[in-house]
Design a protein around this motif. Structure first.
Motif, short mmCIF file in Angstrom:
data_model
loop_
_atom_site.label_atom_id
_atom_site.label_comp_id
_atom_site.label_asym_id
_atom_site.label_seq_id
_atom_site.Cartn_x
_atom_site.Cartn_y
_atom_site.Cartn_z
N LEU A 302 -26.67 3.64 31.53
CA LEU A 302 -25.41 3.61 30.78
C LEU A 302 -24.55 2.50 31.38
O LEU A 302 -24.17 2.57 32.55
N PHE A 303 -24.24 1.48 30.58
CA PHE A 303 -23.47 0.32 31.06
C PHE A 303 -22.07 0.38 30.49
O PHE A 303 -21.88 0.35 29.27
N LEU A 304 -21.08 0.49 31.37
CA LEU A 304 -19.68 0.48 30.95
C LEU A 304 -19.06 -0.85 31.37
O LEU A 304 -18.74 -1.07 32.54
N ASP A 305 -18.95 -1.75 30.40
CA ASP A 305 -18.40 -3.08 30.67
C ASP A 305 -16.88 -3.01 30.65
O ASP A 305 -16.30 -2.33 29.82
N GLU A 306 -16.23 -3.75 31.57
CA GLU A 306 -14.76 -3.73 31.70
C GLU A 306 -14.26 -2.29 31.89
O GLU A 306 -13.50 -1.76 31.08
N LEU A 307 -14.69 -1.70 32.98
CA LEU A 307 -14.42 -0.28 33.25
C LEU A 307 -12.94 0.10 33.18
O LEU A 307 -12.60 1.13 32.58
N PRO A 308 -12.00 -0.69 33.73
CA PRO A 308 -10.59 -0.27 33.67
C PRO A 308 -10.01 -0.26 32.25
O PRO A 308 -8.93 0.29 32.04
N PRO A 350 -11.76 -8.35 38.87
CA PRO A 350 -11.01 -7.87 40.04
C PRO A 350 -9.50 -7.74 39.80
O PRO A 350 -8.79 -7.22 40.64
N SER A 351 -9.02 -8.23 38.64
CA SER A 351 -7.58 -8.17 38.35
C SER A 351 -7.39 -8.38 36.86
O SER A 351 -8.33 -8.76 36.16
N PRO A 352 -6.19 -8.12 36.33
CA PRO A 352 -5.97 -8.33 34.89
C PRO A 352 -6.32 -9.73 34.41
O PRO A 352 -6.86 -9.91 33.34
N SER A 353 -6.01 -10.74 35.22
CA SER A 353 -6.33 -12.12 34.81
C SER A 353 -7.81 -12.41 34.99
O SER A 353 -8.35 -13.32 34.38
N GLN A 368 -0.02 -6.42 43.87
CA GLN A 368 0.56 -5.26 43.18
C GLN A 368 -0.05 -5.09 41.79
O GLN A 368 -0.39 -3.98 41.38
N GLU A 369 -0.22 -6.21 41.07
CA GLU A 369 -0.85 -6.14 39.75
C GLU A 369 -2.29 -5.65 39.86
O GLU A 369 -2.76 -4.85 39.04
N MET A 370 -2.96 -6.12 40.87
CA MET A 370 -4.35 -5.72 41.06
C MET A 370 -4.46 -4.24 41.40
O MET A 370 -5.36 -3.54 40.92
N GLN A 371 -3.53 -3.76 42.22
CA GLN A 371 -3.54 -2.35 42.60
C GLN A 371 -3.34 -1.46 41.37
O GLN A 371 -4.02 -0.44 41.21
N ARG A 372 -2.42 -1.85 40.49
CA ARG A 372 -2.20 -1.09 39.26
C ARG A 372 -3.44 -1.09 38.38
O ARG A 372 -3.80 -0.10 37.77
N TYR A 373 -4.10 -2.24 38.35
CA TYR A 373 -5.30 -2.40 37.52
C TYR A 373 -6.42 -1.48 38.03
O TYR A 373 -7.05 -0.75 37.26
N LEU A 374 -6.62 -1.49 39.34
CA LEU A 374 -7.68 -0.67 39.93
C LEU A 374 -7.37 0.81 39.88
O LEU A 374 -8.28 1.65 39.90
N SER A 375 -6.07 1.16 39.84
CA SER A 375 -5.70 2.58 39.86
C SER A 375 -6.08 3.30 38.57
O SER A 375 -6.01 4.53 38.49
N LYS A 376 -6.51 2.54 37.54
CA LYS A 376 -7.00 3.18 36.31
C LYS A 376 -8.30 3.92 36.55
O LYS A 376 -8.71 4.75 35.74
N ILE A 377 -8.99 3.58 37.63
CA ILE A 377 -10.25 4.25 37.96
C ILE A 377 -9.97 5.24 39.09
O ILE A 377 -9.52 4.85 40.17
N SER A 378 -10.24 6.50 38.87
CA SER A 378 -9.89 7.53 39.85
C SER A 378 -10.84 7.52 41.05
O SER A 378 -12.00 7.11 40.94
N GLY A 379 -10.33 8.02 42.17
CA GLY A 379 -11.13 8.15 43.39
C GLY A 379 -12.36 9.02 43.18
O GLY A 379 -13.46 8.66 43.60
N PRO A 380 -12.22 10.21 42.51
CA PRO A 380 -13.41 11.06 42.29
C PRO A 380 -14.51 10.37 41.50
O PRO A 380 -15.69 10.63 41.73
#
Length: 511
Positions: A302-308, A350-353, A368-380
């Motif tokens: 199962l391939f999920l492209d652009e995961l965030p 790795p970031s919105p851009s 900060q932008e990158m952190q917000r972007y990555l936070s869309k994917i949960s730790g679990p």
């Protein structure tokens, strides 16, 4: 006159035999009972037109049809042919001495021709289990049903062929498929090959490790670095499907009508849903449950492209299926379970851009932008992904090389040898076949470390501030690396390589 004809209904990926009792008596009327849905209830119109257009008729008497068991909902137009043959047999328009030896299924057009139906393979397997000799169905589905041995499959294009068959005027030729010969002839021809990929040797190595141990993997890199190209070639290096896996996978695709006239699926499935997908489409469900993308990926990728870009709630519903490798869908009156043992391959910028920390790009993003972007994917969810790898763009010198890389066939040989080692290791465990499936207890048993390896792992955990969840993942991946090298003990080199594959756990990765 009372006649019994047999059809089949599919729930989950298993079939249930349906007994269709047709009684014709004095009076007028057409009464269909046994919990039919709208499509089944409308069958009388299709049957009447189909019979009239082939010089037969619906008897002008009282027709009572019961579809048993009456507590199971009957769905779809695939019962048209079985209902029609029951009516013809009960009205003595065909000879019906042997009709109880047949499973009959098919959707009728108004001219009497037959449309393909869904769920044929589970129906055929159930028919054989219950001792039926014959299975009459649309010709387009015949090759799929013929996968099942010890069952005579009769594919037809028109209701007239079935009528002539029972009357003895012209017998239907059975469809014969040598399942094993077809299967072994087709398993070694992947559509995509790793030899097409220029450069990216370290990423290919990483994909080989993921395939060998069945590890979930996430690729992080800027646009155009080859993430999608690499992911599409992953099925080509996975071990060939066994006949059992192929049958199990084909059953799921049969239920949603994706096999058509292809018969058995030979290659591991590769599913790549768009990021606008709903959670029901991903895990399965609906008013009348159907398998979702995770079940269609069973025994494949199962391939999920652009995961965030996926909705967070959609990603979260995958957490339990990733762990349990099956998904249970419950409704008030019934529950169905679909298998979903798949490899998750995700990719992301790795970031919105898309160009975070790239000094050669004019488009940059702040931490900060990158952190917000990555936070869309949960730790679990990240916790269930064993390998995180950064993909860098391929330099021009590599792209312009004429020399081809190592082929998928060569890589697959190493992966298959590694899987054989793992199969022998986990022989006594029922639901564990490769390293990614190991429980904590099995990790402690099969991933014992020498003092040197333990010291290296301790240093890495402290220096790189790796999270606690990374510990077991590193051990699983290092076990796979050792298996690829065909050695029993995990060495410091194996631990060191596995540590590299935890990018998102590494403190300071954001810069």
């Amino acid at each position: 006159m009372l006649v019994k004809v047999y059809g089949s209904a599919v729930f989950g990926i298993e079939a249930t035999t349906i007994t269709i009792e047709v009684n014709i008596d004095k009076g007028i009327g057409y009464h269909l009972v046994g919990l039919p849905d709208k499509a089944v209830s409308e069958s009388s119109y299709r049957i009447s037109a189909a019979l009239n257009n082939n010089a037969y008729k619906l008897p002008g008497k009282k027709i009572i049809i019961n579809m048993a068991p009456a507590d199971i909902r009957k769905e779809g137009a695939s019962y048209d042919l079985s209902l029609a043959m029951g009516i013809l047999a009960a009205s003595n328009q065909i000879k019906s001495e042997t009709i109880n030896e047949y499973i009959i299924m098919g959707e009728l057009s108004l001219d009497g021709s037959l449309q393909p139906i869904r769920g044929v393979l589970p129906m055929a397997i159930k028919a054989r289990e219950e001792g039926f000799k014959y299975f009459i169905l649309p010709k387009e589905n015949a090759k799929e049903a013929a996968i099942v041995d010890n069952l005579t499959v009769l594919g037809v294009e028109n209701i007239l062929e079935v009528i002539n068959h029972f009357n003895g005027d012209k017998k239907i030729e059975p469809t014969i498929v040598d399942t094993r010969a077809e299967f072994y002839k087709n398993i070694d021809f992947p559509e995509f090959d790793f030899s097409d990929v220029k450069g990216q040797e370290s990423i290919k190595r990483c994909m080989e490790i993921a395939a060998a141990g069945g590890h979930n993997i996430i690729l992080i890199g800027p646009p155009g670095s080859g993430k999608t190209m690499l992911a599409k070639r992953l099925p080509s290096i996975l071990p060939p499907m066994t006949l059992h896996e192929a049958l199990e996978t084909t059953k799921i695709h049969s239920v949603v009508g994706k096999t058509k006239n292809n018969g058995l699926l030979y290659q591991r499935p590769f599913r790549s849903p768009h990021h606008t997908i709903s959670n029901v489409a991903l895990v399965g469900g609906g008013q009348y449950p159907r398998p979702g993308e995770i079940s269609l990926s069973h025994n494949g990728v199962l391939f999920l492209d652009e995961l965030p870009e996926f909705k967070r709630e959609v990603l979260e519903v995958m957490r339990q299926p990733l762990e349990d490798r099956d998904v249970t869908i419950s409704r008030a009156k019934f529950t169905v379970t679909y298998p979903c043992s798949f490899m998750l391959v995700a990719s992301m910028n790795p970031s919105p851009s898309g160009f975070f920390n790239d000094p050669n790009s004019p488009m940059t993003s702040s931490p900060q932008e990158m952190q917000r972007y990555l936070s869309k994917i949960s730790g679990p969810l990240l916790d269930r992904i064993d390998i995180h790898i950064e993909v860098t763009p391929v330099p021009f010198e590599k792209l312009s090389e004429e020399r081809k890389g190592e082929s998928s066939v060569a890589i697959r040989k190493r992966v298959t040898a590694s899987r054989e080692i793992q199969s022998a290791r986990f022989e006594e465990f029922e639901n564990v076949h490769y390293n990614a499936q190991m429980t904590v207890k099995q990790i402690r048993k099969f991933c014992k470390l020498s003092p040197e390896s333990l010291s290296l792992l301790k240093t890495a955990m402290e220096k790189l501030n790796l999270s606690a969840r990374a510990y077991d993942r590193i051990l699983k991946v290092s076990r796979t690396i050792a298996d690829l090298a065909d050695v029993t003990d995990i060495s410091p080199d194996h631990i060191a390589e596995a540590i590299q594959y935890r990018s998102l756990d590494r403190d300071g990765w954001l810069g």
